[in-house]
Structure formats: structure tokens, C-alpha cells
Write an enzyme that holds these catalytic residues in place. Structure first.
Site, mmCIF file in Angstrom:
data_model
loop_
_atom_site.group_PDB
_atom_site.id
_atom_site.type_symbol
_atom_site.label_atom_id
_atom_site.label_comp_id
_atom_site.label_asym_id
_atom_site.label_seq_id
_atom_site.Cartn_x
_atom_site.Cartn_y
_atom_site.Cartn_z
ATOM 1 N N CYS A 13 0.863 -1.180 0.000
ATOM 2 C CA CYS A 13 0.000 0.000 0.000
ATOM 3 C C CYS A 13 0.904 1.236 0.000
ATOM 4 O O CYS A 13 2.123 1.130 0.146
ATOM 5 C CB CYS A 13 -0.864 -0.003 1.256
ATOM 6 S SG CYS A 13 0.143 0.041 2.759
ATOM 7 N N HIS A 42 5.209 -5.365 8.905
ATOM 8 C CA HIS A 42 5.187 -6.739 9.395
ATOM 9 C C HIS A 42 5.474 -7.713 8.256
ATOM 10 O O HIS A 42 4.583 -8.407 7.765
ATOM 11 C CB HIS A 42 3.844 -7.035 10.072
ATOM 12 C CG HIS A 42 3.738 -6.370 11.401
ATOM 13 N ND1 HIS A 42 2.551 -5.985 11.955
ATOM 14 C CD2 HIS A 42 4.690 -6.002 12.295
ATOM 15 C CE1 HIS A 42 2.770 -5.424 13.138
ATOM 16 N NE2 HIS A 42 4.064 -5.421 13.352
ATOM 17 N N HIS A 75 3.281 2.095 11.309
ATOM 18 C CA HIS A 75 2.249 1.836 12.321
ATOM 19 C C HIS A 75 2.074 2.991 13.298
ATOM 20 O O HIS A 75 1.073 3.049 14.008
ATOM 21 C CB HIS A 75 2.600 0.575 13.122
ATOM 22 C CG HIS A 75 2.665 -0.648 12.280
ATOM 23 N ND1 HIS A 75 3.800 -1.384 12.111
ATOM 24 C CD2 HIS A 75 1.707 -1.257 11.545
ATOM 25 C CE1 HIS A 75 3.557 -2.412 11.300
ATOM 26 N NE2 HIS A 75 2.290 -2.347 10.944
ATOM 27 N N CYS A 97 2.201 6.259 8.714
ATOM 28 C CA CYS A 97 1.300 6.426 7.568
ATOM 29 C C CYS A 97 0.347 7.593 7.843
ATOM 30 O O CYS A 97 -0.232 7.682 8.933
ATOM 31 C CB CYS A 97 0.499 5.154 7.331
ATOM 32 S SG CYS A 97 -0.680 5.355 5.979
ATOM 33 N N HIS A 125 -0.957 -5.097 19.061
ATOM 34 C CA HIS A 125 -0.441 -4.738 17.728
ATOM 35 C C HIS A 125 0.233 -3.370 17.816
ATOM 36 O O HIS A 125 -0.209 -2.488 18.561
ATOM 37 C CB HIS A 125 -1.611 -4.705 16.738
ATOM 38 C CG HIS A 125 -1.173 -4.555 15.310
ATOM 39 N ND1 HIS A 125 -0.815 -3.345 14.765
ATOM 40 C CD2 HIS A 125 -1.031 -5.461 14.304
ATOM 41 C CE1 HIS A 125 -0.473 -3.518 13.486
ATOM 42 N NE2 HIS A 125 -0.602 -4.805 13.201
ATOM 43 N N GLU A 127 0.245 -0.843 15.862
ATOM 44 C CA GLU A 127 -0.641 0.297 15.554
ATOM 45 C C GLU A 127 -1.546 0.611 16.741
ATOM 46 O O GLU A 127 -1.788 1.777 17.070
ATOM 47 C CB GLU A 127 -1.477 -0.010 14.304
ATOM 48 C CG GLU A 127 -2.270 1.212 13.855
ATOM 49 C CD GLU A 127 -3.160 0.928 12.649
ATOM 50 O OE1 GLU A 127 -2.810 0.094 11.798
ATOM 51 O OE2 GLU A 127 -4.223 1.574 12.565
ATOM 52 N N THR A 165 -6.598 0.532 11.327
ATOM 53 C CA THR A 165 -6.796 0.697 9.881
ATOM 54 C C THR A 165 -6.869 -0.615 9.105
ATOM 55 O O THR A 165 -7.289 -0.614 7.951
ATOM 56 C CB THR A 165 -5.630 1.517 9.272
ATOM 57 O OG1 THR A 165 -4.408 0.825 9.548
ATOM 58 C CG2 THR A 165 -5.577 2.916 9.853
ATOM 59 N N CYS A 195 -8.515 1.591 6.201
ATOM 60 C CA CYS A 195 -7.971 2.414 5.115
ATOM 61 C C CYS A 195 -8.355 1.860 3.741
ATOM 62 O O CYS A 195 -8.792 0.718 3.615
ATOM 63 C CB CYS A 195 -6.462 2.529 5.275
ATOM 64 S SG CYS A 195 -5.585 1.090 4.681
ATOM 65 N N SER A 223 1.440 -10.076 10.131
ATOM 66 C CA SER A 223 0.757 -8.984 9.421
ATOM 67 C C SER A 223 -0.754 -9.093 9.592
ATOM 68 O O SER A 223 -1.389 -10.026 9.113
ATOM 69 C CB SER A 223 1.119 -9.060 7.929
ATOM 70 O OG SER A 223 0.164 -8.360 7.162
HETATM 71 S S1 SF4 Z 1 -3.069 2.625 7.085
HETATM 72 FE FE1 SF4 Z 1 -3.436 1.508 5.193
HETATM 73 S S2 SF4 Z 1 -2.209 2.644 3.678
HETATM 74 FE FE2 SF4 Z 1 -1.420 3.195 5.696
HETATM 75 S S3 SF4 Z 1 0.218 1.736 6.121
HETATM 76 FE FE3 SF4 Z 1 -1.631 0.906 7.065
HETATM 77 S S4 SF4 Z 1 -2.441 -0.482 5.471
HETATM 78 FE FE4 SF4 Z 1 -0.988 0.899 4.453
#
Ligand code: SF4
Length: 304
Positions: A13, A42, A75, A97, A125, A127, A165, A195, A223
Site C-alpha cells: 500500500c 510486518h 504503524h 502512515c 499490535h 498500531e 486501519t 484504510c 501482518s
Molecule cells: S493505514 Fe493503510 S495505507 Fe497506511 S500503512 Fe496501514 S495499510 Fe498501508
């Protein structure tokens, strides 16, 4: 003859592409070592490739020598890590991101307005850890339907949900439905948190699963978005396998398969998908049929 249905979009992405290019550019500009907090994405292959080029992966900001270059991964991180990096005089390259940053912004805004934030995501995780760090006292974590049914909030009139996301759109819909039943006034983010890349990869797989006898998702077990793709295919009733690379394929999985759906998670370089196709072609006569669900044209500027 076997047909490999190759789903598109798949693989990198815009956020992952940006994070990896940022490490490479930092290495070219400053020379090694460039420190990276946690795994840049990941995917063990990507991490190993960058390690060979001079990136050093650390688990804590405290592990980075003072005044060195430190890159935050796609993340994202919380404010504590940022403050620690400042205190140590680190030269930070922030590859969070932009779509994760958007979630951080929502968390700060709703927390400032006095909301209880229900964060729908995977406990532990990277994120999730980064996002929760922006308002730890206001956030309650929900990862399952059961948790959505049992969660208690102080003021049910002032509650909002925010999401990781990379969640499964279908699972999230169910969790959100439960939360709406329990908290009819629950607020929602202005824009969806799952996302574009997660959504597109999931929709592509969902639309193609009915044609397939079996499904291979190239992706690292670590992942989240790759695991979701495998789970989605599995829930639609097809044998579905998450494979980090071609070496993970058990030849028995190919027996009797006439239509194989192949896709990959957002942290997976395309050469891994190519090697899976080569591996299958060495064992079965087959044709590759790429199906484009939607064309993605999202690019983010590099932070360096
Ligand atoms: S939010 Fe979406 S576009 Fe951004 S790094 Fe994560 S998976 Fe990729």
C-alpha cells in the site's frame, strides 16, 4: 489446466511503500546505521532486506544511541516515544502512515472533548499501542463481539468508536452493530478508519473467492491485514492458506485445485508473489489471470 486468479490490488500500500523508501533514502543520505523502531512493516523478508542494507531494528527508543537517526514505522507511535526521542536528541524521520496519523488526530480530538473512545483493534499490535498512547485514560480496547457486548463506559451518552486501519470490514460491521445497540448515541469518525488499501484488498478477495477452489494469501503471520485476507476467504467456505513465501507451500494444497485465488497483504513485496507463481508453475501446468478490482492511485510524500 490450473488457473491462478491473481487479485489486484494486492501487495504494498502507499503507507508501506513510503516507509520502506524512507529507510532506503535515509540510509543513502546519512549512511548506516539508521535505527528503526519496531519492524518497519510486518514482513520478515522486508525487514531482513533493510537490515542487510544497514537498518538497525530496535524495540525501544532507549536502545538508540543519542543523536542517531531514528525512523518511526508506518504503524505510528504514541507521544511518549516522541518525547523520549526528543530527550535523547535523536534525529527522527517519521514514516507514520498519514492514514494512521488521521486516527491519532481523531483520538486526540475526541479525548479533548471528553469522550470515552472505544478503539476496535488487536491488543498488542504496534498500531494499537501507538494509537492508545495518545489518550490511554480515555480509551477502551475492543477486539471481539464478546468484548463489545460486555464493555462498560462511564457515560453512554458520550462515547465514540475508532478503528485500527487494517481490520476486517465484515467483522467490524458486526462489532459496530453491537456497539450501536448498546450505545445508541455512539459517535462515529468523520471518515472511515479502515484504510483504502485494506478495504480494496478485502473487497477484491471477497469478489473472487466464489470462483476459487482454494486461496493462497502471501503474507507474514505477524501482518494483521494479511491474516484478515486469509480469514475472509476461510469464512467464505474455501480452504485458505497464509504463506510467508513459496517455501511454505505444501504441495498437497494444490491437489485437485483447478482455480487458485492468489493475493497478498499490504506489507508484501511483489517478488514474493512472483516466486509463489514460479513455484506453482514448476509443479502444475497453469495460466495466470490477473483480475483488477480497482486501480489504486494513492501516493504519499516521503518524510525525508
Ligand atoms: S493505514 Fe493503510 S495505507 Fe497506511 S500503512 Fe496501514 S495499510 Fe498501508
Amino acid at each position: 489446466m490450473m488457473r491462478i486468479i491473481l487479485a489486484k490490488p494486492r501487495g504494498f500500500c502507499a503507507g508501506v511503500d513510503r516507509a520502506i523508501k524512507s529507510v532506503e533514502k535515509a540510509l543513502a543520505r546519512y549512511g548506516p546505521p539508521v535505527y528503526v523502531l519496531k519492524h518497519i512493516v510486518h514482513n520478515a523478508h522486508v525487514v531482513e532486506d533493510l537490515r542487510r542494507k544497514g537498518a538497525v531494528f530496535v524495540q525501544r527508543v532507549e536502545d538508540v544511541p543519542e543523536h542517531a537517526h531514528l525512523l518511526f514505522s508506518a504503524h505510528g507511535v504514541g507521544p511518549k516515544q516522541r518525547a523520549l526521542a526528543r530527550m535523547r536528541g535523536l534525529r527522527v524521520i517519521d514514516a507514520t502512515c498519514p492514514l494512521v496519523e488521521k486516527v491519532h488526530h481523531e483520538i486526540r480530538r475526541f479525548a479533548a472533548e471528553g469522550y470515552t473512545i472505544i478503539y476496535i483493534g488487536d491488543a498488542g499490535h504496534d498500531e494499537t499501542l501507538g494509537a492508545v498512547g495518545w489518550a490511554p485514560d480515555c480509551i477502551k480496547l475492543v477486539g471481539t463481539q464478546e468484548e463489545a457486548r460486555s464493555i462498560a463506559v462511564a457515560n453512554p451518552e458520550k462515547v465514540v468508536y475508532i478503528m485500527q486501519t487494517t481490520l476486517s470490514m465484515v467483522d467490524c460491521e458486526e462489532i459496530v452493530a453491537t456497539l450501536r445497540e448498546r450505545f445508541p448515541k455512539i459517535a462515529v469518525p468523520h471518515k472511515p478508519d479502515i484504510c483504502y488499501a485494506t478495504g480494496n484488498r478485502q473487497k477484491a478477495v471477497m469478489s473472487l473467492v466464489p470462483e476459487a477452489d482454494s486461496v493462497f494469501i502471501v503474507g507474514d503471520p505477524e501482518s494483521a491485514n494479511s491474516r484478515r485476507l486469509r480469514d475472509i476467504a476461510g469464512k467464505l467456505g474455501k480452504p485458505a492458506y497464509l504463506i510467508p513465501d513459496a517455501a511454505a507451500i505444501d504441495d498437497a494444497w494444490l491437489e485437485g485445485v483447478e482455480m487458485l485465488l492468489l493475493s497478498s497483504g499490504a506489507s508484501v513485496p511483489e517478488h514474493l508473489v512472483d516466486s509463489v507463481i514460479r513455484h506453482i508453475k514448476e509443479r502444475r501446468e497453469c495460466v495466470v489471470d490477473e483480475r483488477i478490482f480497482v486501480k489504486e492511485q494513492v501516493h504519499f510524500h516521503l518524510p525525508i
